[in-house]
Scaffold this motif. Structure first.
Motif, PDB file in Angstrom:
ATOM      1  N   VAL A 296      27.746   7.128  32.225  1.00  0.00           N
ATOM      2  CA  VAL A 296      26.068   6.975  32.044  1.00  0.00           C
ATOM      3  C   VAL A 296      25.947   5.752  31.160  1.00  0.00           C
ATOM      4  CG1 VAL A 296      24.065   8.106  30.829  1.00  0.00           C
ATOM      5  CG2 VAL A 296      26.084   9.539  32.052  1.00  0.00           C
ATOM      6  N   ALA A 297      26.715   5.448  30.419  1.00  0.00           N
ATOM      7  CA  ALA A 297      26.371   3.841  29.817  1.00  0.00           C
ATOM      8  C   ALA A 297      26.357   2.679  30.831  1.00  0.00           C
ATOM      9  CB  ALA A 297      27.473   3.650  28.664  1.00  0.00           C
ATOM     10  N   LEU A 298      27.195   2.747  31.469  1.00  0.00           N
ATOM     11  CA  LEU A 298      27.261   1.778  32.234  1.00  0.00           C
ATOM     12  C   LEU A 298      25.944   1.773  33.387  1.00  0.00           C
ATOM     13  CD1 LEU A 298      30.952   1.854  33.508  1.00  0.00           C
ATOM     14  CD2 LEU A 298      29.911   0.046  32.418  1.00  0.00           C
ATOM     15  N   ARG A 299      25.564   2.883  33.611  1.00  0.00           N
ATOM     16  CA  ARG A 299      23.996   2.876  34.339  1.00  0.00           C
ATOM     17  C   ARG A 299      22.704   2.232  33.691  1.00  0.00           C
ATOM     18  NH1 ARG A 299      24.091   9.418  35.526  1.00  0.00           N
ATOM     19  NH2 ARG A 299      25.951   9.516  36.197  1.00  0.00           N
ATOM     20  N   HIS A 300      23.021   2.094  32.390  1.00  0.00           N
ATOM     21  CA  HIS A 300      22.241   1.696  31.586  1.00  0.00           C
ATOM     22  C   HIS A 300      22.475   0.167  31.073  1.00  0.00           C
ATOM     23  CE1 HIS A 300      19.602   5.083  30.859  1.00  0.00           C
ATOM     24  NE2 HIS A 300      20.785   5.907  31.453  1.00  0.00           N
ATOM     25  N   VAL A 303      28.160  -0.399  27.403  1.00  0.00           N
ATOM     26  CA  VAL A 303      29.430   0.272  27.383  1.00  0.00           C
ATOM     27  C   VAL A 303      29.885   1.142  26.150  1.00  0.00           C
ATOM     28  CG1 VAL A 303      31.825  -0.516  27.410  1.00  0.00           C
ATOM     29  CG2 VAL A 303      30.463  -1.794  28.605  1.00  0.00           C
ATOM     30  N   CYS A 304      30.260   2.307  26.298  1.00  0.00           N
ATOM     31  CA  CYS A 304      30.517   3.317  25.310  1.00  0.00           C
ATOM     32  C   CYS A 304      32.006   3.158  24.989  1.00  0.00           C
ATOM     33  CB  CYS A 304      30.392   4.688  25.898  1.00  0.00           C
ATOM     34  SG  CYS A 304      30.926   5.753  24.674  1.00  0.00           S
ATOM     35  N   LEU A 305      31.982   2.639  23.708  1.00  0.00           N
ATOM     36  CA  LEU A 305      33.419   2.230  22.870  1.00  0.00           C
ATOM     37  C   LEU A 305      33.708   3.828  22.155  1.00  0.00           C
ATOM     38  CD1 LEU A 305      32.563  -1.177  21.408  1.00  0.00           C
ATOM     39  CD2 LEU A 305      33.511  -0.450  23.296  1.00  0.00           C
ATOM     40  N   LEU A 306      34.934   4.012  22.227  1.00  0.00           N
ATOM     41  CA  LEU A 306      35.246   5.423  21.586  1.00  0.00           C
ATOM     42  C   LEU A 306      36.391   5.076  20.908  1.00  0.00           C
ATOM     43  CD1 LEU A 306      35.365   7.941  24.823  1.00  0.00           C
ATOM     44  CD2 LEU A 306      33.721   7.710  22.896  1.00  0.00           C
TER      45      LEU A 306
END
Length: 697
Positions: A296-300, A303-306
């Motif tokens: 979902v982050a890529l659609r916005h 990038v989500c970092l875990l």
């Protein structure tokens, strides 16, 4: 309400689509652990296929959790050829029950050699199948366990299910002693709070370290960090709110009970928390949460970092594992009730947990050990590497009474006095919370705060289920033999409270004083993943896992090898990435800037010898001196990284070398690299800065 669970083959869908007899048989398997009837599987497979195809799915996959810590899937279409050259859509009971991925291509810790490829996935009917959306297509995902051709578990799911069985068996023994004959099953439940960072994709794409390792290997602190304490629970930025909305929709479709969302402490950091669920389903859901966050982050364009510590100098991310136990007749076994000092069943369960955590603290520590978590634990933002328990005022007082041999009271919360007449009056809880504790009682559950943000929650919950099952079995063995149950119980509770009081701590877990105090108490302080792994090699550990049939010796040895192997590989990747960035980005920019400075100095001197160029010369001297130091440290890192290849084939010794030599080389190189960032012209610096990544969302 309309979208929740719409992509899940849940109980309501099964009840609607399956014949009554088939549905009842499947429910017995799920609820009572009975063997699955192959005939039932055939009917379920057909209903599952029809439902998925009606939704638009063309493929199915056995969705499993190998020892990589993430999920895996191999997609097969429903199509089968017909004699006339056309196709029909088919899905058999055998395809539902069993799959065959390549077992040699996943971590096995020596269980599978490269040429030994066969492995099997087996349907976990206790976790519902679901439809996963990717690029507009739908795939039927069937949660499964994964084992080798010779039967050893090669995944995170199998030992989790085994540990849940062990806990249920031993907990029921204890409940029977208290007269509970209605419960037939005890289930551990979990709610996993997930912390994460978001960065703009354009910055991510310019950072090789983020792309390859998930964390910044170079980066000077921004002028502002989290010191103003203005990000925590702050107003959501529009872009982040839009991301969270879409994430919730995706998760709700998958039946994930996403409940709470907010800004976390560090800039660019956020949290999502679900409502608790059965441990194996909660584990599956947490994997879906992490996967959905990234997509979902890529659609916005983010990038989500875990990673547990993507940005040095600000708080890292954890995963608070809220654990409890419930019976199938509706009891939360960790609910103290209004007068816990009179609730002996509750006190027995609590005492078993206290003893288990004290006796097996190092097993709990290794369950949360990852290379990334080594950066976070004990960093004045997360629990220390020392395991302790916070019980709160009420239970701590009761434990004191137990030690003195009598139970007379339960402290109650006082009425809240706000001093404002228009504010509603309410009663405070009977205890505060302690965010510095790694294992804290929070009303009707324990919060294990040490878990790493990027890891599967399976490992920590396997250990929790196992060690508490073991102590419950010890309690049951003793109490079942007692001629006077009440007296034997009082003696057991007093003994437990007295012998294990060292594990209880309600103070500041971040303080240096606590480290000293913990040492005096004899509590282990295992500060690295490498040393934590050693507990898996102990004979007592093997005996514990084998006694409760959670892992056998071979399976346990494989986890030891994999933990150390993954640690060494991760540090090696980070070292090679640093070397590449230093050679091809940082040194060229430093050389270019020093050349510009030199040319500027020469040009000014040529124009006028009377002009003072001491500032430029001083800056050039500082830059060149730092560059020489940077290059020397880079050479050391290169040499030691190459040396690691030839050090040894012993997993522990190799891990020690990477930790004590290569990683320290990396830290030294970073110091100079970050200092260079503060000197070099911003237009020449090749990497997005902390200020850009953390504040430009």
């Amino acid at each position: 309400m309309d979208i929740f669970g719409e992509n899940v083959f849940n109980d309501a869908i099964m009840k609607e689509r399956l014949p009554k007899a088939t549905y009842k048989s499947l429910r017995k398997t799920i609820e009572q652990g009975l063997s699955l009837d192959p005939g039932v599987a055939e009917i379920v497979a057909n209903a599952m296929k029809d439902w998925a195809i009606e939704k638009g799915a063309t493929h199915f996959t056995h969705w499993f959790q190998p020892l990589t810590g993430i999920t895996a899937e191999k997609h097969d279409s429903f199509i089968s050829p017909t004699a006339d050259g056309r196709v029909v859509m088919e899905f058999s009971g055998k395809e539902l029950i069993q799959g065959e991925p390549d077992a040699s291509s996943f971590p096995s810790g020596g269980i599978r050699a490269t040429f030994e490829a066969r492995g099997y996935t087996a349907w976990d009917c206790t976790s519902p199948a679901f439809l996963k959306e990717d690029a507009g297509s739908l795939t039927l995902c069937i949660p499964t366990a994964f084992c080798s051709y010779t039967g050893e578990a090669l995944d995170k799911k199998t030992p989790l299910l085994r540990s849940m069985q062990a806990l249920s068996k031993q907990a029921l023994r204890v409940l029977r002693l208290f007269g509970n004959t209605s419960a037939t099953h005890v289930t551990s439940t979990v709610g996993a709070e997930q912390e994460y960072f978001l960065v703009d994709k354009k910055f991510f794409d310019q950072r090789m370290d983020l792309m390859l390792t998930g964390r910044t290997l170079f980066g000077s602190m921004a002028p502002k960090g989290q010191e103003m304490e203005d990000h925590y629970f702050g107003s959501l930025k529009t872009r982040v709110a839009a991301f969270m909305h879409d994430l919730n929709v995706e998760l709700w479709k998958l039946g994930v009970l996403a409940k709470t969302q907010h800004n976390e402490v560090a800039p660019g950091q956020f949290e999502l928390a679900p409502i608790f669920g059965t441990t194996n389903i909660a584990t599956d859901h947490n994997q879906l949460v992490m996967d959905s966050m990234k997509k979902v982050a890529l659609r916005h364009d983010m990038v989500c970092l875990l990673h547990e510590k993507p940005f040095a100098g600000v708080n890292g991310s954890g995963k608070h594992n809220n654990w409890s136990m419930s019976t199938d007749d509706g009891q939360n076994l960790l609910d103290p009730g209004p007068t816990p000092h009179e609730n002996f069943q509750f006190l027995t369960i609590i005492c078993s947990i206290v003893k288990a955590v004290d006796d097996y603290a190092e097993l709990l520590r290794v369950s949360a050990a990852t290379p990334g978590n080594d950066h976070r634990l004990g960093a004045n933002e997360a629990p220390p590497a020392i395991i302790s328990i916070f019980l709160g005022d009420q239970l701590t007082d009761i434990f004191g009474q137990l030690q003195n041999g009598g139970l007379k009271r339960s402290l109650q919360g006082e009425k809240m006095a706000s001093g404002v007449e228009t504010l509603p009056a309410f009663r405070k809880d009977s205890t505060d919370r302690n965010r510095t504790s790694p294992f804290a009682f929070t009303g009707n559950k324990f919060e294990f705060r040490m878990v790493a943000s990027s890891q599967s929650i399976s490992g920590p919950n396997v250990v929790l289920n196992l060690i508490i099952a073991e102590v419950l079995s010890q309690f049951a063995d003793r109490l079942e033999q007692a001629t006077d149950f009440d007296q034997a119980l009082k003696e057991l509770l007093k003994e437990t409270a007295t012998n294990h009081k060292r594990i209880l701590f309600d103070g500041n877990g971040y303080s240096g004083e606590w480290v000293e105090e913990a040492t005096k108490r004899g509590l282990p302080n295992v500060t690295s993943t490498v040393d934590a792994a050693l507990v898996l090699t102990r004979e007592s550990t093997v005996e514990l896992y084998e006694k409760h049939k959670v892992l056998n010796r071979t399976e346990l040895e494989s986890r030891y090898e994999i933990n150390l192997e993954q640690y060494s590989k991760q540090i090696n990747i980070e070292a090679l990435t640093m070397i590449d960035m230093a050679k091809h980005q940082i040194i060229p920019s430093a050389v270019k800037y020093s050349t510009q400075l030199a040319q500027s100095i020469n040009a000014i001197k040529t124009a006028s010898s009377a002009v003072d160029v001491s500032v430029q010369e001083g800056l050039l001297q500082e830059l060149c001196t730092l560059l020489v130091s940077f290059k020397a440290k880079l050479s050391t890192l290169e040499k030691d990284t190459q040396k690691a290849i030839t050090v040894t084939d012993n997993a522990y010794a190799l891990g020690v070398f990477y930790r004590d030599v290569v990683f320290k080389d990396m830290q030294a190189l970073r110091l100079d690299g970050d200092q260079l960032e503060t000197i070099i012209d911003a237009e020449l610096w090749p990497l997005p800065t902390y200020a850009q990544m953390l504040f430009m969302l």
